[in-house]
Design an enzyme around this catalytic site. Structure first.
Site, PDB file in Angstrom:
ATOM      1  NE  ARG A 101      -3.728   2.250   2.480  1.00  0.00           N
ATOM      2  CZ  ARG A 101      -3.978   3.172   3.324  1.00  0.00           C
ATOM      3  NH1 ARG A 101      -3.648   2.912   4.689  1.00  0.00           N
ATOM      4  NH2 ARG A 101      -5.034   4.137   3.392  1.00  0.00           N
ATOM      5  CG  HIS A 102      -1.092   4.990  -1.082  1.00  0.00           C
ATOM      6  ND1 HIS A 102      -1.045   5.556  -0.115  1.00  0.00           N
ATOM      7  CD2 HIS A 102      -2.292   4.269  -1.457  1.00  0.00           C
ATOM      8  CE1 HIS A 102      -2.530   5.767   0.293  1.00  0.00           C
ATOM      9  NE2 HIS A 102      -3.224   4.892  -0.605  1.00  0.00           N
TER      10      HIS A 102
ATOM     11  CG  HIS B 105      -4.753   2.853  -4.137  1.00  0.00           C
ATOM     12  ND1 HIS B 105      -4.377   4.037  -4.047  1.00  0.00           N
ATOM     13  CD2 HIS B 105      -4.460   2.255  -5.465  1.00  0.00           C
ATOM     14  CE1 HIS B 105      -3.928   4.525  -5.061  1.00  0.00           C
ATOM     15  NE2 HIS B 105      -3.900   3.688  -6.064  1.00  0.00           N
TER      16      HIS B 105
ATOM     17  NE  ARG C 136      -4.292   7.186  -2.934  1.00  0.00           N
ATOM     18  CZ  ARG C 136      -5.320   7.764  -3.666  1.00  0.00           C
ATOM     19  NH1 ARG C 136      -5.248   8.606  -4.346  1.00  0.00           N
ATOM     20  NH2 ARG C 136      -6.449   6.960  -3.903  1.00  0.00           N
TER      21      ARG C 136
ATOM     22  CD  GLU D 208      -8.742   1.986  -2.796  1.00  0.00           C
ATOM     23  OE1 GLU D 208      -9.191   0.981  -3.154  1.00  0.00           O
ATOM     24  OE2 GLU D 208      -8.380   1.873  -1.624  1.00  0.00           O
TER      25      GLU D 208
END
Length: 217
Positions: free
Chosen positions: A16-17, A158, A66, A90
């Site tokens: 995940r970012h 995401h 991101r 996302e």
């Protein structure tokens, strides 16, 4: 993946970012293109140093800033190119995007409750979770298919997309995907390829995976 001996041992790291301002505000991001905070950049750099030790063979990422910025920190250490794919974005959540958690509860409380019960809900008029898995999981599998035996793919995406993709790759019914829980910023989950398909080896991890020593390896 057919689970034959020749293609076993591959690994997929779903990362995940890092942190964004909207994460701090508990504001639903969805497909809105939000940048990392300075803290988020630092998180990505720290995590990248750890993940580089896994010697990944390939990196793919969502094209939202991101995720792309998070992936770039690992690319700089590994000298690998990043393949960006919009299918790893996302969940699109329509009217929910940009709202805080409290605002969503106040305006869409019934919809939120139904979603948490595991019902198929188009949050804010957006995508179903199964539709997110429909677009993201094939991308992950396609790139995993290209790995050498024992190879590692890093997927930078995401929280919601990662959870639905894991659920799909594990063959779980969509009703049970919520049971996987969320990922903290810049944490990751690891899927390993075994004789009967993909297995969840690590979830919401922030340190390097340890080998399983025992009767269930």
């Amino acid at each position: 993946m057919n689970g034959t001996k020749t293609d076993r041992g591959r690994r997929v790291v779903l990362w995940r970012h890092g942190q964004t301002a909207w994460n701090l505000e508990r504001r639903f991001q969805g497909s809105t293109d939000i940048e990392l905070t300075e803290m988020g950049i630092g998180q990505a750099r720290r995590a990248a140093r750890l993940l580089a030790a896994l010697k990944p063979d390939a990196i793919i990422a969502s094209d939202l800033r991101r995720a792309a910025a998070t992936a770039n920190e690992l690319a700089a250490l590994t000298q690998l190119d990043v393949t960006h794919d919009a299918a790893l974005q996302e969940t699109y959540a329509g009217a929910w995007q940009g709202l805080t958690h409290d605002e969503i509860l106040a305006r869409y409380g019934d919809q939120y409750t139904a979603w948490k019960r595991g019902e198929a809900v188009r949050r804010g008029g957006g995508e179903l979770e199964t539709e997110v898995a429909d677009r993201a999981a094939p991308v992950v599998l396609n790139h995993a298919d290209k790995l050498p035996v024992g190879g590692t793919l890093v997927v930078v995406s995401h929280g919601g997309t990662i959870r639905t993709t894991i659920g799909r790759l594990l063959g779980l019914d969509a009703h049970h995907w919520e049971g996987l829980g969320g990922l903290s910023n810049c944490c990751w989950s690891v899927l390993g390829e075994g004789a009967r398909g993909w297995r969840l080896l690590e979830h919401n991890a922030g340190t390097l995976p340890e080998p399983v020593l025992g009767d269930d390896d």
